[in-house]
Design an enzyme around this catalytic site. Structure first.
Site, PDB file in Angstrom:
ATOM      1  N   THR A 108      67.642 -27.549-133.671  1.00 40.50           N
ATOM      2  CA  THR A 108      67.099 -28.445-132.627  1.00 40.50           C
ATOM      3  C   THR A 108      65.574 -28.418-132.623  1.00 40.50           C
ATOM      4  O   THR A 108      64.943 -29.273-132.011  1.00 40.50           O
ATOM      5  CB  THR A 108      67.567 -27.986-131.231  1.00 40.50           C
ATOM      6  OG1 THR A 108      67.026 -26.673-130.998  1.00 40.50           O
ATOM      7  CG2 THR A 108      69.076 -27.942-131.129  1.00 40.50           C
ATOM      8  N   ASP A 200      53.305 -21.896-143.068  1.00 40.95           N
ATOM      9  CA  ASP A 200      53.822 -21.106-141.945  1.00 40.95           C
ATOM     10  C   ASP A 200      52.812 -20.007-141.618  1.00 40.95           C
ATOM     11  O   ASP A 200      52.633 -19.059-142.406  1.00 40.95           O
ATOM     12  CB  ASP A 200      55.180 -20.502-142.313  1.00 40.95           C
ATOM     13  CG  ASP A 200      55.825 -19.802-141.116  1.00 40.95           C
ATOM     14  OD1 ASP A 200      55.202 -18.881-140.542  1.00 40.95           O
ATOM     15  OD2 ASP A 200      56.937 -20.183-140.744  1.00 40.95           O
ATOM     16  N   ASP A 203      54.195 -16.333-141.550  1.00 40.02           N
ATOM     17  CA  ASP A 203      54.448 -15.804-142.896  1.00 40.02           C
ATOM     18  C   ASP A 203      53.144 -15.475-143.610  1.00 40.02           C
ATOM     19  O   ASP A 203      53.047 -14.471-144.322  1.00 40.02           O
ATOM     20  CB  ASP A 203      55.236 -16.827-143.731  1.00 40.02           C
ATOM     21  CG  ASP A 203      56.725 -16.795-143.418  1.00 40.02           C
ATOM     22  OD1 ASP A 203      57.188 -15.823-142.782  1.00 40.02           O
ATOM     23  OD2 ASP A 203      57.419 -17.754-143.796  1.00 40.02           O
TER      24      ASP A 203
HETATM   25  N1  URA Z   1      54.280 -23.377-137.340  1.00 35.38           N
HETATM   26  C1  URA Z   1      53.598 -23.030-138.453  1.00 35.38           C
HETATM   27  O1  URA Z   1      53.381 -21.862-138.717  1.00 35.38           O
HETATM   28  N2  URA Z   1      53.157 -24.002-139.260  1.00 35.38           N
HETATM   29  C2  URA Z   1      53.362 -25.317-139.018  1.00 35.38           C
HETATM   30  O2  URA Z   1      52.921 -26.163-139.797  1.00 35.38           O
HETATM   31  C3  URA Z   1      54.081 -25.646-137.851  1.00 35.38           C
HETATM   32  C4  URA Z   1      54.531 -24.671-137.028  1.00 35.38           C
END
Ligand code: URA
Length: 209
Positions: A108, A200, A203
């Site tokens: 979602t 991300d 990460d």
């Molecule tokens: N969260 C992230 O770490 N990167 C994105 O591009 C969007 C949400």
């Protein structure tokens, strides 16, 4: 309506461009995120209230300025927001730190709360919510709602990169919360990542993937 501050300081712009590159590794990414957070904190605290204070220097008496008004708190949204905490605290070391844990449901894309620990007196503090990426606005709007339910009245939101979709949602749901944004990007892709973004953030800060 909230005020949207796009941070056009050259150092912030330079450092954001630098960490966008996929070639930048974890150590450097984490360090530069911290530096950006410090610079953003500097800009976002420009309007903190001051009062006169008498000082006796080794030479003479004078009147200087000291911070007054509400005490501060920094609240990172876990986990990527953690990457901004040390940079913020390097400028406002007396701030208390709360944590809000939310993850995005992969189907979602809506936020699910899994952790919330805030300073006991958070309702008397001015709170800086930090999360490097404002994408859909789901996590940030939910985190701010949680703070408001705990009685927090004065909230600012700081992110390094925002998508227009997230900004719009934040302004609609929390028109009283000013936004401090390092760079406003083009859009979200079909996986709700910011384009061009930096991938991300969690990460990249923690070296997970
Ligand atoms: N969260 C992230 O770490 N990167 C994105 O591009 C969007 C949400």
């Amino acid at each position: 309506m909230s005020v949207v501050h796009i941070m056009d300081h050259p150092l912030i712009q330079h450092k954001i461009s630098y960490i966008r590159s996929e070639e930048v590794g974890t150590k450097e990414f984490r360090e530069v995120v911290g530096e950006i957070a410090g610079l953003m904190c500097f800009e976002a605290t420009r309007d903190l209230k001051l009062q006169d204070v008498k000082i006796k220097t080794p030479i003479s008496e004078t009147v200087g300025k000291e911070l007054t008004g509400k005490k501060l708190a920094v609240v990172p949204i876990l986990r990527a927001g953690l990457g901004m905490v040390d940079g913020m605290l390097s400028l406002i070391p007396a701030a208390k730190v709360g944590h809000i844990g939310l993850y995005r449901d992969p189907e979602t894309f809506e936020p699910v709360e899994y952790y919330c620990k805030l300073p006991a007196d958070c309702d008397e503090r001015e709170v800086f919510v930090v999360d490097p990426m404002l994408a859909t606005g789901g996590s940030s709007t939910a985190a701010i709602q949680m703070l408001k339910e705990k009685g927090v009245k004065r909230i600012r939101f700081l992110c390094i990169i925002a998508a227009p979709e997230g900004v719009e949602r934040m302004q609609k749901e929390h028109p009283d919360v000013d936004l401090y944004i390092g760079a406003l990007d083009e859009r979200l892709n079909e996986h709700k990542y910011i384009v061009p973004g930096l991938g991300d953030a969690g990460d990249r800060i923690f070296g997970t993937k």
